[in-house]
Design a protein around this motif. Structure first.
Motif, mmCIF file in Angstrom:
data_model
loop_
_atom_site.group_PDB
_atom_site.id
_atom_site.type_symbol
_atom_site.label_atom_id
_atom_site.label_comp_id
_atom_site.label_asym_id
_atom_site.label_seq_id
_atom_site.Cartn_x
_atom_site.Cartn_y
_atom_site.Cartn_z
ATOM 1 N N GLN A 178 0.843 -1.187 0.000
ATOM 2 C CA GLN A 178 0.000 0.000 0.000
ATOM 3 C C GLN A 178 0.879 1.238 0.000
ATOM 4 O O GLN A 178 1.855 1.309 0.720
ATOM 5 N N VAL A 179 0.507 2.197 -0.794
ATOM 6 C CA VAL A 179 1.325 3.388 -0.928
ATOM 7 C C VAL A 179 1.013 4.382 0.189
ATOM 8 O O VAL A 179 -0.128 4.534 0.623
ATOM 9 N N GLN A 180 2.052 5.039 0.684
ATOM 10 C CA GLN A 180 1.906 6.158 1.616
ATOM 11 C C GLN A 180 2.380 7.423 0.900
ATOM 12 O O GLN A 180 3.366 7.387 0.165
ATOM 13 N N LEU A 181 1.676 8.526 1.158
ATOM 14 C CA LEU A 181 1.942 9.786 0.464
ATOM 15 C C LEU A 181 2.237 10.889 1.466
ATOM 16 O O LEU A 181 1.501 11.034 2.454
ATOM 17 N N VAL A 182 3.262 11.666 1.200
ATOM 18 C CA VAL A 182 3.615 12.786 2.068
ATOM 19 C C VAL A 182 3.832 14.025 1.213
ATOM 20 O O VAL A 182 4.724 14.047 0.363
ATOM 21 N N GLU A 183 3.022 15.060 1.466
ATOM 22 C CA GLU A 183 3.136 16.315 0.740
ATOM 23 C C GLU A 183 4.085 17.271 1.451
ATOM 24 O O GLU A 183 4.234 17.218 2.671
ATOM 25 N N SER A 184 4.676 18.162 0.678
ATOM 26 C CA SER A 184 5.515 19.227 1.221
ATOM 27 C C SER A 184 5.535 20.379 0.236
ATOM 28 O O SER A 184 5.074 20.249 -0.898
ATOM 29 N N GLY A 185 6.066 21.512 0.693
ATOM 30 C CA GLY A 185 6.250 22.642 -0.207
ATOM 31 C C GLY A 185 5.236 23.753 -0.072
ATOM 32 O O GLY A 185 5.349 24.782 -0.740
ATOM 33 N N GLY A 186 4.243 23.566 0.790
ATOM 34 C CA GLY A 186 3.268 24.631 0.974
ATOM 35 C C GLY A 186 3.878 25.824 1.683
ATOM 36 O O GLY A 186 5.007 25.777 2.168
ATOM 37 N N GLY A 187 3.125 26.901 1.751
ATOM 38 C CA GLY A 187 3.601 28.088 2.429
ATOM 39 C C GLY A 187 2.696 29.265 2.168
ATOM 40 O O GLY A 187 1.587 29.110 1.647
ATOM 41 N N SER A 188 3.185 30.451 2.521
ATOM 42 C CA SER A 188 2.438 31.686 2.331
ATOM 43 C C SER A 188 3.138 32.537 1.294
ATOM 44 O O SER A 188 4.348 32.782 1.398
ATOM 45 N N VAL A 189 2.376 32.989 0.301
ATOM 46 C CA VAL A 189 2.921 33.838 -0.751
ATOM 47 C C VAL A 189 1.936 34.950 -1.047
ATOM 48 O O VAL A 189 0.751 34.866 -0.699
ATOM 49 N N GLN A 190 2.433 35.971 -1.721
ATOM 50 C CA GLN A 190 1.556 37.049 -2.169
ATOM 51 C C GLN A 190 0.943 36.695 -3.511
ATOM 52 O O GLN A 190 1.462 35.845 -4.256
ATOM 53 N N SER A 191 -0.148 37.353 -3.811
ATOM 54 C CA SER A 191 -0.823 37.152 -5.084
ATOM 55 C C SER A 191 0.165 37.348 -6.238
ATOM 56 O O SER A 191 0.963 38.283 -6.241
ATOM 57 N N GLY A 192 0.128 36.435 -7.183
ATOM 58 C CA GLY A 192 1.049 36.448 -8.304
ATOM 59 C C GLY A 192 2.289 35.612 -8.104
ATOM 60 O O GLY A 192 3.057 35.400 -9.051
ATOM 61 N N GLY A 193 2.496 35.143 -6.902
ATOM 62 C CA GLY A 193 3.673 34.349 -6.578
ATOM 63 C C GLY A 193 3.568 32.908 -7.034
ATOM 64 O O GLY A 193 2.577 32.496 -7.646
ATOM 65 N N SER A 194 4.612 32.150 -6.720
ATOM 66 C CA SER A 194 4.701 30.759 -7.142
ATOM 67 C C SER A 194 5.095 29.868 -5.975
ATOM 68 O O SER A 194 5.787 30.310 -5.040
ATOM 69 N N LEU A 195 4.661 28.626 -6.061
ATOM 70 C CA LEU A 195 5.073 27.578 -5.136
ATOM 71 C C LEU A 195 5.159 26.282 -5.916
ATOM 72 O O LEU A 195 4.441 26.093 -6.907
ATOM 73 N N ARG A 196 6.011 25.369 -5.434
ATOM 74 C CA ARG A 196 6.037 24.023 -5.996
ATOM 75 C C ARG A 196 5.781 23.035 -4.876
ATOM 76 O O ARG A 196 6.548 22.965 -3.918
#
Length: 119
Positions: A1-19
């Motif tokens: 069974q697969v386990q999934l872990v997310e990362s990379g979130g955060g706080s940005v201003q409008s128009g910004g980028s995240l991965r």
């Protein structure tokens, strides 16, 4: 069974980028249909992207990709808007089962990573 872990979130201003990243363990991600979902406070969880499909609200701004060698799924988010603020989840279902952008099709979920976009 697969386990999934997310990362990379955060706080940005409008128009910004995240991965965002979603790293799988316990099984090979290439055996699954995988996708990104999000849920804002008080709203239903909604599909954002699979490898073949994007929600209309993110087309042209978000790009999903998958690195099987790293067993990782990515979501590049550009041109972020305040309405993109949500908890973002990756999800997986065996490749031979229906997937798409319907959350009800998915069997395995990560714990989520928060994305907050300020105006």
């Amino acid at each position: 069974q697969v386990q999934l872990v997310e990362s990379g979130g955060g706080s940005v201003q409008s128009g910004g980028s995240l991965r965002l990243s979603c790293t799988a363990s316990g099984s090979t991600i290439s055996n699954y249909c995988v996708g990104w979902f999000r849920q804002a406070p008080g709203k239903e969880r909604e599909g954002v992207a699979t490898i073949t499909t994007y929600a209309d609200s993110v087309k042209g701004r978000f790009t999903i990709s998958q690195d099987n060698a790293k067993n990782t799924l990515y979501l590049q988010m550009n041109g972020l808007k305040p309405e993109d603020t949500a908890m973002y989840y990756c999800a997986a279902v065996p490749f031979y089962m229906p997937c798409g952008l319907s959350k009800n099709n998915y069997l395995h979920w990560g714990q989520g990573t928060q994305v907050t976009v300020s105006s």
